[in-house]
Design a protein around this motif. Structure first.
Motif, PDB file in Angstrom:
ATOM      1  N   LEU A 198       0.853  -1.196   0.000  1.00 24.92           N
ATOM      2  CA  LEU A 198       0.000   0.000   0.000  1.00 24.92           C
ATOM      3  C   LEU A 198       0.882   1.237   0.000  1.00 24.92           C
ATOM      4  O   LEU A 198       2.066   1.170   0.297  1.00 24.92           O
ATOM      5  N   THR A 249      -4.678   8.202   4.664  1.00 16.32           N
ATOM      6  CA  THR A 249      -4.893   6.888   4.065  1.00 16.32           C
ATOM      7  C   THR A 249      -5.415   5.965   5.152  1.00 16.32           C
ATOM      8  O   THR A 249      -4.844   5.906   6.244  1.00 16.32           O
ATOM      9  N   LEU A 298      -6.754   2.171   6.549  1.00 14.28           N
ATOM     10  CA  LEU A 298      -6.704   0.720   6.418  1.00 14.28           C
ATOM     11  C   LEU A 298      -7.860   0.134   7.213  1.00 14.28           C
ATOM     12  O   LEU A 298      -7.933   0.294   8.431  1.00 14.28           O
ATOM     13  N   LYS A 348      -7.887   8.059   0.648  1.00 15.81           N
ATOM     14  CA  LYS A 348      -7.789   6.747   0.001  1.00 15.81           C
ATOM     15  C   LYS A 348      -7.941   5.686   1.074  1.00 15.81           C
ATOM     16  O   LYS A 348      -7.604   5.921   2.237  1.00 15.81           O
ATOM     17  N   TYR A 397      -7.768   1.234   1.959  1.00 11.69           N
ATOM     18  CA  TYR A 397      -7.431  -0.145   1.603  1.00 11.69           C
ATOM     19  C   TYR A 397      -8.214  -1.067   2.525  1.00 11.69           C
ATOM     20  O   TYR A 397      -8.403  -0.747   3.708  1.00 11.69           O
ATOM     21  N   ILE A 405      -4.176  -7.435   1.229  1.00  9.90           N
ATOM     22  CA  ILE A 405      -5.002  -6.346   0.729  1.00  9.90           C
ATOM     23  C   ILE A 405      -5.935  -6.921  -0.331  1.00  9.90           C
ATOM     24  O   ILE A 405      -5.493  -7.519  -1.315  1.00  9.90           O
ATOM     25  N   SER A 444      -9.068  -1.687  -2.787  1.00 10.22           N
ATOM     26  CA  SER A 444      -8.638  -0.323  -2.481  1.00 10.22           C
ATOM     27  C   SER A 444      -9.408   0.650  -3.347  1.00 10.22           C
ATOM     28  O   SER A 444      -9.975   0.278  -4.378  1.00 10.22           O
TER      29      SER A 444
END
Length: 238
Positions: free
Chosen positions: A22, A30, A32, A204, A206, A213, A216
């Motif tokens: 990532l 970002t 997760l 963004k 993921y 992953i 995304s």
């Protein structure tokens, strides 16, 4: 800014991360997302140098951080705000903040200036600067954990489950702080169980499942309910 490539991390014979890749861009948030046990905290711990990667790489602005111990990772510009705050309960608020600067080569005056800056951001902490951290409320401890992370003057701030265990109004306040930090230019990699809140601040995201992953995207490109379903229940069957 932060680039993770094919990261594999194991606990004994169990692979917790199985080739995670990532990117976290400069100046962005970002996020997760994923269910419990998916590998979110392991990713954060590996990036922070707390756990060693078996293979793969972590780079910050092109500098390889993969094999560095945690203290050097902090000094290079990555600071972790851990899940459950993990403040030092028997140290007071100001001592906790000063501990956040332990990896810096800075004068006492410079560190004192940074403590004052944290107190300006979090007036409640200044009101309680001589109070033991373990006696603070959950929300105050989270502010302290964030302030302690900022004391490292990081290039990127890792935030692991900042809303966990907090009341809804306090969660709103913490996410307001996250927005403010980012508006001031702080780059953030955020792990968060509250997917709806996270998607509203992220640039963004993921999804991680079983140490990999699986999806995304950019919030707004996809239906929020579909993203949350994927994050916690897997892709819908056609």
């Amino acid at each position: 800014m932060l680039s993770i490539r094919n990261l594999v991390t194991s606990y004994g014979n169990i692979e917790a991360l199985r080739g995670v890749s990532l990117d976290a861009a400069q100046g962005e948030i970002t996020c997760l997302l994923g269910p419990n046990g998916a590998g979110k905290t392991t990713t954060m711990f590996t990036v922070a140098g707390i756990i060693s990667a078996k293979s793969g790489s972590v780079t910050l602005d092109g500098e390889d951080m993969t094999r560095l111990p945690a203290v050097k990772v902090v000094s290079r510009g990555i600071a972790l705000v851990p899940e459950n705050r993990l403040v030092f309960p028997y140290m007071d608020v100001e001592e906790n903040l000063r501990a956040g600067a332990y990896a810096r080569q800075a004068s006492k005056a410079e560190i004192s200036d940074d403590v004052a800056a944290v107190f300006r951001r979090f007036p409640r902490l200044e009101e309680r600067k001589g109070q033991l951290a373990g006696t603070l409320s959950g929300g105050e401890q989270q502010m302290l954990a964030i302030g302690r992370g900022l004391m490292a003057r990081p290039r990127i701030l890792l935030m692991d489950e900042p809303s966990v265990g907090l009341a809804p109004l306090v969660v709103e306040e913490i996410f307001g702080i996250i927005r403010e930090l980012n508006a001031e230019g702080v780059t953030i990699l955020l792990v968060e169980q509250n997917a709806r809140m996270a998607l509203r601040v992220a640039h963004k995201f993921y999804l991680i499942e079983g140490g990999e992953i699986t999806f995304s995207g950019i919030p707004g490109e996809f239906d929020e309910d579909e993203v949350i379903h994927r994050a916690y229940l897997g892709a819908r069957k056609e």
